[in-house]
Design an enzyme around this catalytic site. Structure first.
Site, PDB file in Angstrom:
ATOM      1  N   GLU A   1      65.428  22.600 -58.778  1.00  0.00           N
ATOM      2  CA  GLU A   1      64.762  23.382 -59.058  1.00  0.00           C
ATOM      3  C   GLU A   1      64.682  24.363 -57.388  1.00  0.00           C
ATOM      4  O   GLU A   1      64.126  23.676 -56.474  1.00  0.00           O
ATOM      5  CB  GLU A   1      63.125  23.180 -59.288  1.00  0.00           C
ATOM      6  CG  GLU A   1      62.351  24.365 -59.593  1.00  0.00           C
ATOM      7  CD  GLU A   1      60.857  23.870 -59.982  1.00  0.00           C
ATOM      8  OE1 GLU A   1      60.530  22.931 -60.164  1.00  0.00           O
ATOM      9  OE2 GLU A   1      60.304  25.032 -60.104  1.00  0.00           O
TER      10      GLU A   1
ATOM     11  N   ARG B   1      63.360   7.002 -58.259  1.00  0.00           N
ATOM     12  CA  ARG B   1      63.381   7.922 -57.500  1.00  0.00           C
ATOM     13  C   ARG B   1      63.642   6.870 -56.071  1.00  0.00           C
ATOM     14  O   ARG B   1      63.065   5.886 -56.120  1.00  0.00           O
ATOM     15  CB  ARG B   1      62.617   8.922 -57.383  1.00  0.00           C
ATOM     16  CG  ARG B   1      61.139   8.458 -57.204  1.00  0.00           C
ATOM     17  CD  ARG B   1      60.034   9.585 -57.152  1.00  0.00           C
ATOM     18  NE  ARG B   1      60.450  10.848 -57.978  1.00  0.00           N
ATOM     19  CZ  ARG B   1      60.573  11.966 -57.464  1.00  0.00           C
ATOM     20  NH1 ARG B   1      60.418  12.587 -56.378  1.00  0.00           N
ATOM     21  NH2 ARG B   1      60.817  13.135 -58.536  1.00  0.00           N
TER      22      ARG B   1
ATOM     23  N   LYS C   1      58.907  18.088 -51.879  1.00  0.00           N
ATOM     24  CA  LYS C   1      58.973  19.283 -51.683  1.00  0.00           C
ATOM     25  C   LYS C   1      57.764  20.036 -50.971  1.00  0.00           C
ATOM     26  O   LYS C   1      57.575  20.882 -50.104  1.00  0.00           O
ATOM     27  CB  LYS C   1      59.751  20.336 -52.411  1.00  0.00           C
ATOM     28  CG  LYS C   1      61.481  19.805 -52.432  1.00  0.00           C
ATOM     29  CD  LYS C   1      62.241  20.829 -53.622  1.00  0.00           C
ATOM     30  CE  LYS C   1      61.892  20.337 -54.983  1.00  0.00           C
ATOM     31  NZ  LYS C   1      62.471  20.990 -55.827  1.00  0.00           N
TER      32      LYS C   1
HETATM   33  P1  ATP Z   1      60.125  16.675 -55.320  1.00  0.00           P
HETATM   34  O1  ATP Z   1      59.327  16.113 -55.975  1.00  0.00           O
HETATM   35  O2  ATP Z   1      60.580  16.778 -53.934  1.00  0.00           O
HETATM   36  O3  ATP Z   1      59.415  18.455 -55.332  1.00  0.00           O
HETATM   37  P2  ATP Z   1      61.705  17.278 -57.625  1.00  0.00           P
HETATM   38  O4  ATP Z   1      61.900  16.141 -58.562  1.00  0.00           O
HETATM   39  O5  ATP Z   1      60.708  18.332 -58.178  1.00  0.00           O
HETATM   40  O6  ATP Z   1      61.263  16.980 -56.207  1.00  0.00           O
HETATM   41  P3  ATP Z   1      63.912  18.831 -58.306  1.00  0.00           P
HETATM   42  O7  ATP Z   1      64.669  19.981 -57.602  1.00  0.00           O
HETATM   43  O8  ATP Z   1      63.207  18.811 -59.670  1.00  0.00           O
HETATM   44  O9  ATP Z   1      62.896  18.187 -57.351  1.00  0.00           O
HETATM   45  O10 ATP Z   1      64.833  17.688 -58.431  1.00  0.00           O
HETATM   46  C1  ATP Z   1      66.381  17.866 -58.573  1.00  0.00           C
HETATM   47  C2  ATP Z   1      66.967  16.371 -58.987  1.00  0.00           C
HETATM   48  O11 ATP Z   1      66.727  15.502 -58.123  1.00  0.00           O
HETATM   49  C3  ATP Z   1      66.017  15.763 -60.126  1.00  0.00           C
HETATM   50  O12 ATP Z   1      67.011  15.450 -61.102  1.00  0.00           O
HETATM   51  C4  ATP Z   1      64.975  15.004 -59.717  1.00  0.00           C
HETATM   52  O13 ATP Z   1      65.055  13.827 -60.539  1.00  0.00           O
HETATM   53  C5  ATP Z   1      66.176  14.362 -58.474  1.00  0.00           C
HETATM   54  N1  ATP Z   1      65.184  13.927 -57.371  1.00  0.00           N
HETATM   55  C6  ATP Z   1      64.242  14.518 -56.727  1.00  0.00           C
HETATM   56  N2  ATP Z   1      63.792  13.673 -55.888  1.00  0.00           N
HETATM   57  C7  ATP Z   1      64.331  12.636 -55.949  1.00  0.00           C
HETATM   58  C8  ATP Z   1      63.961  11.164 -55.217  1.00  0.00           C
HETATM   59  N3  ATP Z   1      63.239  10.912 -54.384  1.00  0.00           N
HETATM   60  N4  ATP Z   1      64.947  10.050 -55.442  1.00  0.00           N
HETATM   61  C9  ATP Z   1      65.984  10.551 -56.443  1.00  0.00           C
HETATM   62  N5  ATP Z   1      66.108  11.497 -57.128  1.00  0.00           N
HETATM   63  C10 ATP Z   1      65.190  12.682 -56.824  1.00  0.00           C
HETATM   64 MG    MG Z   2      60.837  19.103 -60.199  1.00  0.00          MG
END
Ligand code: ATP
Ligand code: MG
Length: 566
Positions: free
Chosen positions: A43, A269, A279
């Site tokens: 995102e 994760r 983020k």
């Molecule tokens: P954040 O919690 O940091 O805001 P998010 O999951 O909301 O992260 P996205 O941009 O939606 O961020 O993530 C893109 C991809 O990266 C998704 O498939 C998500 O599952 C994966 N991802 C995000 N954080 C992790 C992590 N700590 N370990 C593994 N995969 C991750």
């Molecule tokens: Mg997300």
């Protein structure tokens, strides 16, 4: 190409086997899929961090290993938080990591029309309805884990009424929050995600890519699986928090005439000690000025790590070697440092730099003379060759390498003691000069001309070998040293994560001295300062003054941790 070729990088280490690879193998063997297609779906509401690198490594890694492809898809369904700046940064970071998504970046927003058409299909088949309940009311009607939810009073609107209302939602007739489109599933489901989840909401907000074309936007749950289906994604790999959404993912695919049938699989994760991977919280560090921006070298963002000097290959090795499992776990930060050191040990040139200079005068070395000595550029890489370093009567050594009253096991310089200057000579300290305050400002030494190159002339041994630079040719440098950004090893678990900040996480050394070979290094160049650690040229450097970031020390704490575990 065999699986093994893909799983092995230049480190020669194999990635561990894991359940996702097993699933893909089975799916190929059973014929459920013929082409492996994965996607990385960020995102664009912030910069990528090391957690994303795990997902990136898995998605791109599996696609490469099985001869498939991995799409980069911006999951841009929430215009409130998304910006072009992040879209560009995400692509830039992926390029830096060295992954190839086939040249075309995909966007969930490109599917808005198709998603809209399918929403009408859901209405026409009785699988969705327009609701007038507010967000708070929807929550109140949803029930709890123990209690079933209640049907909305608008749940049984006719298809025609729903279609009419949905089209008017799209046409902009209703203000934000006034109406939603909800799936009609089961308000008594044991899985709360199945209690008539919201598929569309009214949001009068310009989108970074579609501008004012839309005033209703699909939710993640609705957009994600359908985007996967449009792209022919075979394995939609996401993190564990989406496991409870999987029935909804499957339900929507089942209800819609999608061109393919993707399947979702969940993995744990990445959690990293001393590090926060959210983020939203990373954004707060930037906004509150706790760090100097998204690319601060202490940040776990890919930008920050890149500026710090951590090699892309080390991040890839790390992401591969931590493995992929279904159970949550925490990776020790020392393992990332280990991967970094492993790479830099083989690739970084050795140089000499003195962080806290102490002047040394070699009294029996002729005044006005100097000589060039051979220094090895990288003992791990013969091809890297040698360079000349200049030696003369006045040198700098590291202040920490001298003690007037050496404690036990301090083998470096002390009054009356002989040590080796690396690549140069044996020297013996004969006198100590102080200023009025008593501070040591200069050491008087003698050298043994027979020890040229640092070899013992007669078999006598010295215990210490020091790095040094020649004063006449030394160049000024600023060196920034770093510790963990968070003192707590699990800052995310702290009540106030900002209170867990390590106030000593950055130390600036303004008056370091380096050998002249370091003056011309370009921004991003990684070198080893002998005996100190690995350092990287920072973009803050100016022509007369190079700024270095400490990447990682030479001490291998990971090996210690491993030993302790055994
Ligand atoms: P954040 O919690 O940091 O805001 P998010 O999951 O909301 O992260 P996205 O941009 O939606 O961020 O993530 C893109 C991809 O990266 C998704 O498939 C998500 O599952 C994966 N991802 C995000 N954080 C992790 C992590 N700590 N370990 C593994 N995969 C991750
Ligand atoms: Mg997300």
């Amino acid at each position: 190409m065999t699986d093994k070729d893909h799983a092995t990088t230049e480190t020669g280490r194999d990635g561990p086997d894991h359940f996702v690879r097993d699933i893909i193998r089975e799916d190929l063997a059973s014929g459920r899929v013929t082409d492996v297609v994965t996607r990385f779906p960020p995102e664009p509401n912030g910069y990528l961090h090391i957690g994303h690198a795990k997902s990136i490594g898995l998605n791109f890694g599996m696609a490469a290993e099985f001869g498939g492809r991995c799409n980069l898809r911006m999951d841009d369904t929430n215009p409130v938080k998304e910006e072009m700046e992040y879209i560009e940064a995400i692509q830039d970071d992926l390029n830096w990591l060295g992954y190839d998504w086939g040249g075309t970046t995909l966007y969930a927003s490109d599917y808005f029309q198709q998603l809209y058409d399918w929403a009408e299909h859901l209405i026409e088949t009785g699988n969705a309805y327009v609701d007038d309940l507010s967000a708070d009311e929807i929550r109140a009607y949803r029930g709890t884990l123990k209690e079933p939810g209640r049907n909305s009073p608008h749940r049984d609107r006719s298809v025609d009424e729903n279609l009419d209302l949905f089209r008017r939602m799209r046409a902009g007739e209703f203000p934000n929050g006034a109406k939603t489109l909800r799936a009609r599933i089961d308000m008594a489901s044991g899985n709360i995600n199945m209690r008539d989840p919201v598929l569309y909401r009214v949001l009068h907000e310009a989108h970074p890519r579609t501008g004012d074309a839309w005033c209703i936007y699909p939710t993640y749950d609705y957009a994600h699986g359908q985007s996967d289906a449009i792209e022919g994604v075979s394995h939609s790999l996401c993190t564990l928090e989406f496991a409870d959404h999987r029935p909804l993912y499957d339900w929507l695919i089942e209800c819609l005439p999608t061109p393919s049938t993707p399947k979702q699989y969940e993995f744990a994760r990445l959690n990293l000690t001393h590090t926060m991977l959210s983020k939203r919280k990373l954004m707060q560090l930037v906004k509150d000025g706790v760090v100097d921006g998204w690319d601060d070298p202490r940040m776990p963002t890919l930008r920050g790590m890149r500026r710090r000097g951590i090699p892309a290959q080390a991040v890839r090795d790390f992401a591969r070697d931590i493995g992929v499992a279904r159970a949550d776990s925490v990776v020790d930060y020392a393992f990332l440092e280990f991967c970094t050191r492993e790479y830099l040990n083989r690739h970084a040139l050795r140089r000499m730099a003195v962080l806290k200079p102490l002047k040394v005068v070699i009294e029996n070395y002729p005044e006005g003379e100097s000589e060039l000595l051979d220094a090895v550029n990288n003992p791990e890489d013969e091809g890297a060759g040698t360079r000349p370093v200049e030696f003369s009567r006045t040198l700098y050594i590291e202040r920490d390498d001298f003690r007037e009253d050496p404690p036990k096991k301090f083998f470096r310089l002390a009054p009356g003691r002989e040590v080796r200057l690396r690549y140069a000579y044996f020297i013996t300290c004969t006198d100590v000069i102080r200023d009025e305050s008593g501070k040591v400002v200069e050491l008087r030494c003698t050298y043994d001309p027979a020890s040229r190159g640092g070899d013992s002339p007669d078999g006598r041994k010295v215990r210490g070998t020091l790095h040094w630079v020649n004063i006449a040719t030394a160049v000024d440098a600023e060196v920034r040293r770093f510790e963990q950004l968070f003192a707590s090893d699990n800052p995310a678990a702290e009540e106030d994560f900002l209170a867990a900040i390590n106030r000593n996480s950055k130390t600036v050394i303004e008056a370091a001295k380096t050998e002249p070979a370091l003056a011309g290094e370009p921004v991003g160049a990684q070198v080893q300062f002998e005996r100190l650690g690995y350092f990287c040229v920072d973009p803050d450097s100016t022509p007369g003054r190079t700024v270095f970031n400490e990447i990682v020390s030479l001490k291998d704490t990971w090996k210690k941790i491993q030993k302790a575990q055994k």
